[in-house]
Design a protein around this motif. Sequence first.
Motif, PDB file in Angstrom:
ATOM      1  N   SER A 169      -9.051 -19.099   4.541  1.00  0.00           N
ATOM      2  CA  SER A 169      -8.165 -17.935   4.556  1.00  0.00           C
ATOM      3  C   SER A 169      -8.998 -16.664   4.685  1.00  0.00           C
ATOM      4  N   ARG A 170      -8.573 -15.756   5.567  1.00  0.00           N
ATOM      5  CA  ARG A 170      -9.335 -14.534   5.795  1.00  0.00           C
ATOM      6  C   ARG A 170      -8.923 -13.431   4.823  1.00  0.00           C
ATOM      7  N   ALA A 171      -9.924 -12.894   4.123  1.00  0.00           N
ATOM      8  CA  ALA A 171      -9.725 -11.739   3.245  1.00  0.00           C
ATOM      9  C   ALA A 171     -10.422 -10.565   3.930  1.00  0.00           C
ATOM     10  N   TYR A 172      -9.665  -9.561   4.309  1.00  0.00           N
ATOM     11  CA  TYR A 172     -10.180  -8.528   5.207  1.00  0.00           C
ATOM     12  C   TYR A 172     -10.967  -7.431   4.498  1.00  0.00           C
ATOM     13  N   ASN A 173     -11.647  -6.650   5.312  1.00  0.00           N
ATOM     14  CA  ASN A 173     -12.417  -5.498   4.861  1.00  0.00           C
ATOM     15  C   ASN A 173     -11.476  -4.491   4.188  1.00  0.00           C
ATOM     16  N   ILE A 174     -11.746  -4.176   2.910  1.00  0.00           N
ATOM     17  CA  ILE A 174     -10.909  -3.204   2.196  1.00  0.00           C
ATOM     18  C   ILE A 174     -11.718  -1.984   1.765  1.00  0.00           C
ATOM     19  N   THR A 175     -12.860  -1.769   2.445  1.00  0.00           N
ATOM     20  CA  THR A 175     -13.611  -0.536   2.209  1.00  0.00           C
ATOM     21  C   THR A 175     -12.918   0.594   2.982  1.00  0.00           C
ATOM     22  N   PRO A 176     -13.277   1.854   2.704  1.00  0.00           N
ATOM     23  CA  PRO A 176     -12.586   2.970   3.365  1.00  0.00           C
ATOM     24  C   PRO A 176     -13.045   3.285   4.776  1.00  0.00           C
ATOM     25  N   ASP A 177     -13.697   2.348   5.440  1.00  0.00           N
ATOM     26  CA  ASP A 177     -14.039   2.569   6.848  1.00  0.00           C
ATOM     27  C   ASP A 177     -12.742   2.689   7.652  1.00  0.00           C
ATOM     28  N   LYS A 178     -12.650   3.729   8.473  1.00  0.00           N
ATOM     29  CA  LYS A 178     -11.391   4.006   9.172  1.00  0.00           C
ATOM     30  C   LYS A 178     -11.101   3.035  10.310  1.00  0.00           C
ATOM     31  N   THR A 179     -12.122   2.393  10.828  1.00  0.00           N
ATOM     32  CA  THR A 179     -11.915   1.448  11.928  1.00  0.00           C
ATOM     33  C   THR A 179     -11.833   0.009  11.437  1.00  0.00           C
ATOM     34  N   SER A 180     -12.778  -0.374  10.595  1.00  0.00           N
ATOM     35  CA  SER A 180     -12.859  -1.761  10.154  1.00  0.00           C
ATOM     36  C   SER A 180     -12.090  -2.034   8.873  1.00  0.00           C
ATOM     37  N   GLY A 181     -11.957  -1.021   8.033  1.00  0.00           N
ATOM     38  CA  GLY A 181     -11.340  -1.202   6.725  1.00  0.00           C
ATOM     39  C   GLY A 181      -9.974  -0.563   6.605  1.00  0.00           C
ATOM     40  N   VAL A 182      -9.712   0.027   5.441  1.00  0.00           N
ATOM     41  CA  VAL A 182      -8.393   0.604   5.170  1.00  0.00           C
ATOM     42  C   VAL A 182      -8.454   2.129   5.076  1.00  0.00           C
ATOM     43  N   GLY A 183      -9.510   2.703   5.674  1.00  0.00           N
ATOM     44  CA  GLY A 183      -9.649   4.157   5.627  1.00  0.00           C
ATOM     45  C   GLY A 183      -8.538   4.895   6.347  1.00  0.00           C
ATOM     46  N   GLY A 184      -7.869   4.230   7.291  1.00  0.00           N
ATOM     47  CA  GLY A 184      -6.776   4.873   8.017  1.00  0.00           C
ATOM     48  C   GLY A 184      -5.433   4.716   7.340  1.00  0.00           C
ATOM     49  N   TRP A 185      -5.388   3.985   6.237  1.00  0.00           N
ATOM     50  CA  TRP A 185      -4.134   3.810   5.494  1.00  0.00           C
ATOM     51  C   TRP A 185      -3.952   4.965   4.515  1.00  0.00           C
ATOM     52  N   SER A 186      -2.729   5.387   4.320  1.00  0.00           N
ATOM     53  CA  SER A 186      -2.456   6.404   3.310  1.00  0.00           C
ATOM     54  C   SER A 186      -2.405   5.741   1.939  1.00  0.00           C
ATOM     55  N   ASP A 187      -2.497   6.556   0.890  1.00  0.00           N
ATOM     56  CA  ASP A 187      -2.402   6.013  -0.464  1.00  0.00           C
ATOM     57  C   ASP A 187      -1.075   5.293  -0.658  1.00  0.00           C
ATOM     58  N   GLU A 188      -0.009   5.898  -0.155  1.00  0.00           N
ATOM     59  CA  GLU A 188       1.328   5.307  -0.315  1.00  0.00           C
ATOM     60  C   GLU A 188       1.421   3.957   0.395  1.00  0.00           C
ATOM     61  N   GLU A 189       0.797   3.857   1.552  1.00  0.00           N
ATOM     62  CA  GLU A 189       0.822   2.592   2.284  1.00  0.00           C
ATOM     63  C   GLU A 189       0.088   1.495   1.520  1.00  0.00           C
ATOM     64  N   LEU A 190      -1.049   1.848   0.965  1.00  0.00           N
ATOM     65  CA  LEU A 190      -1.812   0.853   0.212  1.00  0.00           C
ATOM     66  C   LEU A 190      -1.065   0.411  -1.043  1.00  0.00           C
ATOM     67  N   GLU A 191      -0.488   1.367  -1.745  1.00  0.00           N
ATOM     68  CA  GLU A 191       0.258   1.035  -2.958  1.00  0.00           C
ATOM     69  C   GLU A 191       1.456   0.153  -2.622  1.00  0.00           C
ATOM     70  N   ARG A 192       2.140   0.488  -1.555  1.00  0.00           N
ATOM     71  CA  ARG A 192       3.302  -0.305  -1.174  1.00  0.00           C
ATOM     72  C   ARG A 192       2.889  -1.709  -0.744  1.00  0.00           C
ATOM     73  N   TYR A 193       1.788  -1.807  -0.027  1.00  0.00           N
ATOM     74  CA  TYR A 193       1.291  -3.108   0.414  1.00  0.00           C
ATOM     75  C   TYR A 193       0.979  -3.990  -0.799  1.00  0.00           C
ATOM     76  N   LEU A 194       0.318  -3.419  -1.805  1.00  0.00           N
ATOM     77  CA  LEU A 194      -0.037  -4.191  -2.990  1.00  0.00           C
ATOM     78  C   LEU A 194       1.192  -4.600  -3.803  1.00  0.00           C
ATOM     79  N   SER A 195       2.202  -3.760  -3.809  1.00  0.00           N
ATOM     80  CA  SER A 195       3.374  -4.055  -4.635  1.00  0.00           C
ATOM     81  C   SER A 195       4.436  -4.895  -3.924  1.00  0.00           C
ATOM     82  N   THR A 196       4.428  -4.879  -2.583  1.00  0.00           N
ATOM     83  CA  THR A 196       5.469  -5.634  -1.854  1.00  0.00           C
ATOM     84  C   THR A 196       4.908  -6.594  -0.806  1.00  0.00           C
ATOM     85  N   GLY A 197       3.667  -6.369  -0.396  1.00  0.00           N
ATOM     86  CA  GLY A 197       3.085  -7.205   0.650  1.00  0.00           C
ATOM     87  C   GLY A 197       3.440  -6.758   2.052  1.00  0.00           C
TER      88      GLY A 197
END
Length: 349
Positions: A270-298
């Motif tokens: 199973s692939r667990a992706y890059n969750i560092t704040p790199d804007k291209t490879s990681g989650v640097g392009g996600w907003s705080d609200e997007e990350l919180e929603r992803y964690l709480s709802t998937g």
Amino acid sequence: MTKNLSRARQARASVDALHARRRYRLATLAALFSLFALIVAWHEAQRPRHPRKDEMPIAQAHADDASEAADSSGTPTPAAAADLVKRGEYLARVGDCAACHTADKTRPFAGGLPIETPFGTLVTPNITPDPDTGIGQWTDEDFVRAMHEGIGKSGERLYPVFPYVEYTKLAEHDVLAIRAYLNSLAPIHYTPPHSSVKFPFDQRWLMAVWNMFNFSEERFVPDPKQSAEWNRGAYLVEGLAHCGECHTPRNATYGLKADSRLSGAVVRGSRAYNITPDKTSGVGGWSDEELERYLSTGATPGRPTATGAMARVVENSTQYLTREDLRSIVQYLRSVPAISGGETRAHGQ
């Protein structure tokens, strides 16, 4: 005749020399192994034999609250005991304990889940309070030792598929809250199948050697230069939630690569992706609200939906996090070093 005797002597001499070289190699290997065993024994002798005191300043406040919630004999009041169990249930969800210790949903926390590793198949144990097949006869000290040091009730080394590498950072009062919750569960009399681990990895004492390179027993210490919210996020990500176990690639000894922390990995297919704040490879392009929603709802509009192992993490764990803890996790993830590359998600995936 003389030539034949000379050849026979030479042949015997060659055989004797070969045997001598073999004996020398065996003696060298024995000496090296003895030295290795002495190093392990010395390392074990240097290890503290008593549980370390909780290093989180907030722990004393919790201890004071607990003393105020106890009667004159020191026994917690029913209300305080209920609060402890409730807190332990929340912490067990954050730690996603059910994911590994529940193979059959009709037997929650009774273990039996097979986990495939490069070294063999490990089967998770029963952690219900059953006295014969679970942890009903464990003392609080036994439980704390397992969480903080990776050592079981009988002194056996636990395999690091149980994430004591991260759990060691937990404050003792949080460990005891989890213990109180597990004690409140219905005992389930069930003995999981035995693990099947390849030699020499079935020798648990070797985990002491693995620990030398991959484990440091220490509680989480808040950074006074950071906010309380950041410190809470660090405590969760690096400790209880053990995010690095899936999102950090492994080194040659199957420990976590410190220089590639949270840059993504493939775990049991199973692939667990890059969750560092790199804007291209990681989650640097996600907003705080997007990350919180992803964690709480998937799921977050315009972003990939959690699937596979991450979907199970959301189902069993992160959907239960408080808004405060979600914000803390996101704030901490924003601060870790951004890593370009790693296990990245393709666009639209």
